[in-house]
Design an enzyme around this catalytic site. Structure first.
Site, PDB file in Angstrom:
ATOM      1  N   ASP A 203       0.829  -1.052  -0.116  1.00 34.47           N
ATOM      2  CA  ASP A 203       0.024   0.108   0.003  1.00 34.47           C
ATOM      3  C   ASP A 203       0.813   1.169  -0.051  1.00 34.47           C
ATOM      4  O   ASP A 203       2.008   1.206   0.622  1.00 34.47           O
ATOM      5  CB  ASP A 203      -0.960   0.001   1.202  1.00 34.47           C
ATOM      6  CG  ASP A 203      -2.059   0.977   1.288  1.00 34.47           C
ATOM      7  OD1 ASP A 203      -2.884   1.105   0.602  1.00 34.47           O
ATOM      8  OD2 ASP A 203      -1.900   1.883   2.081  1.00 34.47           O
ATOM      9  N   GLU A 276       4.167  12.323 -10.674  1.00 33.32           N
ATOM     10  CA  GLU A 276       4.947  12.103 -11.916  1.00 33.32           C
ATOM     11  C   GLU A 276       4.900  10.407 -11.762  1.00 33.32           C
ATOM     12  O   GLU A 276       5.722   9.730 -11.555  1.00 33.32           O
ATOM     13  CB  GLU A 276       6.407  12.503 -11.799  1.00 33.32           C
ATOM     14  CG  GLU A 276       6.468  13.990 -11.668  1.00 33.32           C
ATOM     15  CD  GLU A 276       6.007  14.765 -12.651  1.00 33.32           C
ATOM     16  OE1 GLU A 276       5.874  14.091 -13.831  1.00 33.32           O
ATOM     17  OE2 GLU A 276       5.572  15.846 -12.467  1.00 33.32           O
TER      18      GLU A 276
END
Length: 551
Positions: A203, A276
């Site tokens: 996660d 990004e």
């Protein structure tokens, strides 16, 4: 070409299970591990390679298991370690690998590590979490924001300091600049490897490290917003340069990979949420780090063929040979048949086509429970909400409960056969019309088409391990070529509710492939596609001219 057993994850299809909502076996309204084990034959019959199970560890459940208070046990709500062992054994018997979801960026405030760390500034775990002094005027150390709203800093009166929490105030962030923390979380990974896990989904894997200098984030450029964040959330207004995705994380991921490689056949998936995304995807899956990672680029509301083409073009240009795991759905986003319904049509039309598109991309794929039924996003009233994210952002954003409602197994059973009692979230009446038992009786149902396509895909090596060349953009169609050795496969998808023709200027023969369940066909120099249909064709010559506009 037969992949090595240790490379099973290359091009694999992975089925995500959200335990609370899959199957209740003990009548408490919440799904559990025994319930998953009961339904594993159903999952195996889909034709997937593995399952990924969302967190089932002991937790106060403020964020429904993504706030862990004990990494090496099972919450009684979900069962016991023995139940987990039985699940793994049954899965392996059915030919399924088992990946579990590890939340290593933060813990619950109730975790013993944090209970000790917050007592004072000189205990053995004082540096295991991210602590910082207030500014002279008492305000937080910098401008970092929580994804769930407000400052990412929470004041603690015991230490007289702020601690970092990128999510809920009850989810303090671990300090990975502390070597003991790195060692401790690697011990957690080792524990589950020894219990027979075949891999992990990590996660928010790019949240592990923060900027040690605690520099404030700059604003996003005008008109740009952080990826995968609702525009109603101020978190979207910052460029997240310093609160996550730090270079030190790459070194830690190499340590993690060394541990994973100590056992054959182990795979890892990282969840990346970053401004990004492709650059981070590339750096996180090369250089001996993660096996693969996924981003949220196809989990947007835009559903046009031009948009999908743009996502793939950007991926191929920026991520290079990165190992990606594509997904259209998961437990955090609005279900795709609802997100993309406006331009494409009904769930029964959309779902099979989107599976074919997803399953034809270069990389592995994740499918989320109920996706194979064409389930739509559940519309819940405020008083029915359980998700703290939704409660804090209501009414502009309703949170994640709408994609987490229970699986409908039986159309005429109480609560869809999920539970004998009122479940933790309601089963929407419209989902009963898409229940498993109904769809298994219909040869052309969404479920049957999922089963057929996934089984067909298993026998097309180019779809699992081939390269991908994107063909020219089109208002209705997404098209690309997959290639593995001498096998070349043309893949074309009509993402619209109008018939489409797609010109393909090849100087070779294109011969349609059957068995996938779609009716598009090749006509001289173009693919002819009815609405919501796909075409797969083999390029039968060893030479091929460069398609016009190919990337």
């Amino acid at each position: 070409m037969q992949a090595k057993e240790s490379d099973w994850w290359v091009g694999a299809s992975i089925y995500q299970i959200y335990p609370r909502s899959f199957q209740d076996s003990n009548g408490d309204g919440v799904g559990d591990l025994r319930g998953i084990t009961m339904r594993l034959p159903y999952v195996a019959a889909l034709g997937v390679d593995a399952i990924w199970i969302a967190p089932f560890f002991p937790s106060p459940m403020h964020d429904f298991g993504y706030d862990i208070s004990d990494y090496c046990n099972v919450d009684p709500l979900f069962g016991t370690l023995a139940d987990f062992d039985a699940l793994v054994a049954e899965a392996h018997q059915l030919g399924l690998r088992v990946l579990i979801d590890l939340v290593l960026s933060h813990t619950a405030a109730e975790h013993p590590w944090f209970v000790e760390s917050r007592q004072n500034r000189d205990n053995a775990k004082a540096d295991w979490y991210v602590w910082a002094d207030a500014q002279p005027d008492g305000t937080p150390p910098n401008n970092w924001l929580s994804l769930f709203g407000g400052s990412a800093w929470q004041w603690d009166t015991r230490r007289g300091q702020y601690y970092l929490r990128n999510f809920l105030s009850s989810q303090p962030d671990l300090n990975y600049h502390c070597p003991q923390v790195q060692d401790a979380v690697l011990d957690v990974v080792r524990f589950w490897l020894e219990r027979g896990c075949d891999g992990f989904r990590f996660d928010v894997v790019n949240f592990y490290f923060h900027d040690k200098a605690l520099r404030s984030n700059p604003p996003q450029p005008a008109g740009r917003f952080a990826a995968a964040v609702p525009r109603s959330n101020p978190y979207a207004f910052q460029r997240h340069l310093y609160d996550k995705t730090q270079p030190e994380n790459l070194v830690f991921l190499q340590r993690l990979r060394e541990l994973l490689d100590s056992r054959p056949g182990i795979a890892s998936i990282g969840e990346i949420g970053d401004d990004e995304q492709y650059a981070t995807l590339a750096s996180y899956t090369t250089g001996g780090r993660l096996h693969m990672a996924y981003t949220f680029n196809l989990m947007e509301r835009d559903c046009s063929a031009r948009f999908v083409h743009g996502v793939l073009e950007e991926f191929l240009h920026e991520a290079g040979e990165a190992s990606v795991c594509w997904a259209l759905n998961n437990h955090d986003v609005t279900r795709v048949v609802t997100r993309w319904q406006a331009l494409m049509g009904s769930a029964a039309q959309i779902a099979p086509l989107l599976l074919a598109l997803l399953g034809s991309l270069r990389g592995s794929i994740c499918l989320y429970q109920g996706e194979e039924l064409g389930l739509s996003e559940a519309q819940l009233a405020y008083e029915q909400l359980q998700d703290p994210y939704g409660k804090s952002m209501w009414p502009a954003f309703a949170g994640r409960d709408g994609c987490r409602t229970p699986m409908p197994w039986q159309s005429h059973a109480q609560h869809g056969g999920f539970s004998e009692v009122h479940p933790w979230l309601p089963v929407p009446p419209e989902h009963l019309q898409a229940a498993v038992d109904l769809q298994l009786r219909l040869p052309d149902s969404v479920l049957r088409r999922y089963q057929g396509f996934l089984r067909w895909r298993q026998h097309i090596p180019a779809l699992r391990a081939g390269s991908m060349t994107l063909l020219p953009a089109h208002d209705q169609v997404v098209a690309f070529e997959r290639r593995l050795g001498d096998e070349r496969l043309l893949c074309v998808f009509n993402l619209s509710h109008q018939a489409a023709r797609y010109e393909a200027d090849f100087d070779v023969d294109v011969r349609g492939v059957e068995g996938h369940g779609f009716v598009g066909h090749w006509d001289l120099a173009e693919v002819v596609l009815p609405p919501h249909q796909a075409f797969f064709g083999r390029l039968v010559s060893l030479t091929i001219s460069e398609p016009k506009g190919a990337v």
